[in-house]
Design an enzyme around this catalytic site. Structure first.
Site, PDB file in Angstrom:
ATOM      1  N   GLU A  76      47.213  34.754  52.893  1.00  0.00           N
ATOM      2  CA  GLU A  76      47.331  33.710  51.884  1.00  0.00           C
ATOM      3  C   GLU A  76      46.647  32.458  52.416  1.00  0.00           C
ATOM      4  O   GLU A  76      47.026  31.938  53.474  1.00  0.00           O
ATOM      5  CB  GLU A  76      48.801  33.409  51.581  1.00  0.00           C
ATOM      6  CG  GLU A  76      48.987  32.298  50.561  1.00  0.00           C
ATOM      7  CD  GLU A  76      50.445  31.989  50.280  1.00  0.00           C
ATOM      8  OE1 GLU A  76      50.739  31.518  49.169  1.00  0.00           O
ATOM      9  OE2 GLU A  76      51.284  32.208  51.169  1.00  0.00           O
ATOM     10  N   ALA A  89      61.772  20.649  54.030  1.00  0.00           N
ATOM     11  CA  ALA A  89      60.685  20.628  55.002  1.00  0.00           C
ATOM     12  C   ALA A  89      60.696  19.287  55.731  1.00  0.00           C
ATOM     13  O   ALA A  89      60.945  18.234  55.128  1.00  0.00           O
ATOM     14  CB  ALA A  89      59.349  20.837  54.292  1.00  0.00           C
ATOM     15  N   GLY A  96      59.301  29.758  51.011  1.00  0.00           N
ATOM     16  CA  GLY A  96      58.473  29.447  52.172  1.00  0.00           C
ATOM     17  C   GLY A  96      57.639  30.640  52.587  1.00  0.00           C
ATOM     18  O   GLY A  96      57.288  31.497  51.784  1.00  0.00           O
ATOM     19  N   SER A  97      57.350  30.719  53.875  1.00  0.00           N
ATOM     20  CA  SER A  97      56.464  31.741  54.404  1.00  0.00           C
ATOM     21  C   SER A  97      57.185  33.070  54.554  1.00  0.00           C
ATOM     22  O   SER A  97      58.421  33.139  54.624  1.00  0.00           O
ATOM     23  CB  SER A  97      55.912  31.308  55.764  1.00  0.00           C
ATOM     24  OG  SER A  97      56.958  31.311  56.734  1.00  0.00           O
ATOM     25  N   CYS A 104      52.054  28.813  45.781  1.00  0.00           N
ATOM     26  CA  CYS A 104      52.176  30.251  46.001  1.00  0.00           C
ATOM     27  C   CYS A 104      51.571  31.043  44.855  1.00  0.00           C
ATOM     28  O   CYS A 104      51.164  32.190  45.045  1.00  0.00           O
ATOM     29  CB  CYS A 104      53.645  30.638  46.173  1.00  0.00           C
ATOM     30  SG  CYS A 104      54.393  29.945  47.663  1.00  0.00           S
ATOM     31  N   ASN A 107      55.620  21.777  49.281  1.00  0.00           N
ATOM     32  CA  ASN A 107      54.497  21.745  48.339  1.00  0.00           C
ATOM     33  C   ASN A 107      54.886  21.252  46.941  1.00  0.00           C
ATOM     34  O   ASN A 107      54.101  20.568  46.279  1.00  0.00           O
ATOM     35  CB  ASN A 107      53.776  23.093  48.283  1.00  0.00           C
ATOM     36  CG  ASN A 107      54.671  24.240  47.895  1.00  0.00           C
ATOM     37  OD1 ASN A 107      55.877  24.210  48.111  1.00  0.00           O
ATOM     38  ND2 ASN A 107      54.082  25.276  47.332  1.00  0.00           N
ATOM     39  N   GLU A 163      61.695  33.390  47.853  1.00  0.00           N
ATOM     40  CA  GLU A 163      60.412  33.252  47.159  1.00  0.00           C
ATOM     41  C   GLU A 163      59.402  32.923  48.231  1.00  0.00           C
ATOM     42  O   GLU A 163      59.378  31.816  48.764  1.00  0.00           O
ATOM     43  CB  GLU A 163      60.497  32.159  46.089  1.00  0.00           C
ATOM     44  CG  GLU A 163      59.329  32.188  45.106  1.00  0.00           C
ATOM     45  CD  GLU A 163      58.207  31.248  45.477  1.00  0.00           C
ATOM     46  OE1 GLU A 163      57.226  31.736  46.095  1.00  0.00           O
ATOM     47  OE2 GLU A 163      58.292  30.057  45.167  1.00  0.00           O
ATOM     48  N   LEU A 164      58.574  33.919  48.578  1.00  0.00           N
ATOM     49  CA  LEU A 164      57.697  33.806  49.735  1.00  0.00           C
ATOM     50  C   LEU A 164      56.250  33.657  49.305  1.00  0.00           C
ATOM     51  O   LEU A 164      55.960  33.154  48.233  1.00  0.00           O
ATOM     52  CB  LEU A 164      57.922  35.020  50.644  1.00  0.00           C
ATOM     53  CG  LEU A 164      59.397  35.277  50.997  1.00  0.00           C
ATOM     54  CD1 LEU A 164      59.543  36.525  51.856  1.00  0.00           C
ATOM     55  CD2 LEU A 164      60.022  34.072  51.684  1.00  0.00           C
TER      56      LEU A 164
END
Length: 459
Positions: free
Chosen positions: A362, A159, A209-210, A265, A134, A231-232
């Site tokens: 989310e 990614a 990510g997720s 996010c 992103n 960092e999710l």
């Protein structure tokens, strides 16, 4: 299976790459380990010179590098160029401040009776960066710049839909003069990550990510006693009270929720508005969301481009559909346009029941969820009613309300009368299921160092 660069605005496959073989991965890991032994001995001045050169390259080539990001993941061209420029700023920040951030810290209470005690920050070694699409440049540079300045080296697993960006970043560091093994891109699938984390030459890992991906990486690293920074996801509250600057709050809510085509996010995902102003605020929010221009991300007039992947737009559409079926009210949007590309319209949901996906999941697209509350207590309770705790934005002129929000919101960040921002000068990270550890500022460069305690006693 080939790694593909696909234009999300057209669906056209632009370029494909063959994933690295196991032998090629081994070669890169060994090169990283060999390079670290030398790189860790370099001085801050040498590292600074190279990092400043990387900043210059980013600034000089921001337009071309930005074009690659737009081509691969669909963000507007203007925002892609700005992202590259931000990376240059991050490189300069750590080039200028790394030595100060990592200077020995004297323990003053122990400087007596012939004793000297201090903490020394030393690099850990090769680190694995697992990064999302992103913000394909900034997410990488905000870890790579401090890491390299600290004396670490990095391996990037980016990614799979942004391979050209990943290779371009490696090229920037190489042309800036960093050794070949200081920063290397691994064009690999996720199935190769576990073995790399388990490799004894890899000393740490970071993932943006997720939540499910974060859980797997944390478990794998923990089993091998290696530190991680995660960092999710986030479902950030954006709280607006009656005393707020109304127009600025509306404008910022729209800007925040649609940042990066809604794929951030720290977007304002849950807009919580006091009932005194809720009707007018919602009306203005819908009006502004409907006015946004959706289209070709290379067109400078476009405000919302496509989502990054077909799966991404299908997931957003499904979450909105299920939320409406659960009883949420659709105020605008919600219908995918005809034609090619991963486009989804700016959408607003309201009157969202507790069991709706929009309440707890989310939504990674330009979908705003609006909630009405009658008090500060209710606003805080709703803000905290989420498994996530990344950031938050609160809008009020009342000092008492401000202090309560700062004190009681369960998040890694609270921004008052301001949109959440990721910038080199301040720490970035979350709480609860949004992850742990911090990026940026002095915290970000110290995360992947060994804080070695040294106590010297006179003989």
């Amino acid at each position: 299976m080939a790694i593909a660069s696909t234009n999300p605005a057209t669906g056209e496959t632009v370029k494909t790459f063959e994933p690295l073989t196991d032998e090629q991965i081994e070669e890169k890991i060994q090169r990283a380990a060999d390079t670290f032994r030398q790189w860790r001995r370099t001085g801050f001045e040498e590292r600074k010179e190279k990092m400043l050169r990387a900043a210059e390259i980013l600034e000089d080539e921001a337009e071309e590098l930005g074009r690659i990001a737009t081509l691969e993941m669909g963000k507007t061209y203007a925002s892609a160029v700005a992202e590259v420029q931000k990376c240059a700023r991050g490189c300069r920040f750590y080039a200028e401040n790394a030595e100060r951030f990592l200077a020995d810290e004297r323990i003053e209470d122990l400087q007596q009776d012939g004793a000297t005690a201090y903490v020394r920050y030393e690099p850990l070694g090769p680190t694995l960066e697992i990064m999302p699409w992103n913000f394909p440049y900034w997410q990488v540079f905000r870890h790579a710049a401090p890491g390299l300045m600290a004396g670490n080296v990095a391996l990037l697993k980016h990614a799979s839909n942004v391979p050209q960006v990943a290779l371009a970043i490696e090229d920037v560091f190489l042309r800036a003069g960093f050794p070949e093994g200081a920063f290397q891109t691994l064009l690999i699938g996720s199935d190769k990550v576990k073995a790399i984390i388990e490799d004894e030459r890899i000393r740490a890992a970071t993932l943006t990510g997720s939540e499910p991906a974060g859980r797997m990486v944390a478990a794998q690293a923990g089993e091998n006693i290696k530190p991680t920074v995660l960092e999710l996801g986030g479902s950030d509250p954006f709280i607006v009270m009656p005393s707020a600057d109304f127009e600025k709050a509306v404008e910022t809510a729209v800007a925040s929720r649609t940042l990066n085509n809604g794929q951030s996010c720290v977007n304002a995902k849950r807009i919580i508005v006091h009932e005194e102003i809720a009707d007018e605020f919602t009306r203005r929010l819908v009006e502004k969301m409907e006015a946004l221009k959706v289209g070709d991300p290379m067109d400078e007039a476009t405000e919302i481009g496509p989502l990054s992947t077909p799966d991404g737009v299908e997931e957003v559409a499904d979450q909105v559909r299920r939320s409406v079926e659960a009883g949420a009210k659709l105020l605008t949007g919600g219908e995918r346009p005809e034609g090619p590309g991963n486009f989804y319209p700016p959408t607003v949901l309201a009157e969202i029941p507790e069991d709706a996906p929009a309440r707890y999941e989310e939504i990674f697209g330009p979908v705003a969820s609006v909630y009405r509350v009658s008090s500060v207590d209710e606003a805080i309770e709703l803000a905290n009613d989420s498994p996530f705790g990344l950031s938050s934005s609160v809008w009020t002129a009342d000092e008492g309300e401000r202090e309560r929000f700062v004190e009681e919101i369960e998040a890694g960040m609270v921004y008052v009368n301001k949109m959440t921002e990721s910038t080199p000068e301040v720490p970035f990270g979350g709480a609860k299921n949004s992850g742990y550890g911090r990026e940026l500022s002095r915290f970000g460069i110290q995360e992947f160092t060994n804080a070695k305690m040294v106590w010297v006693q006179d003989a």
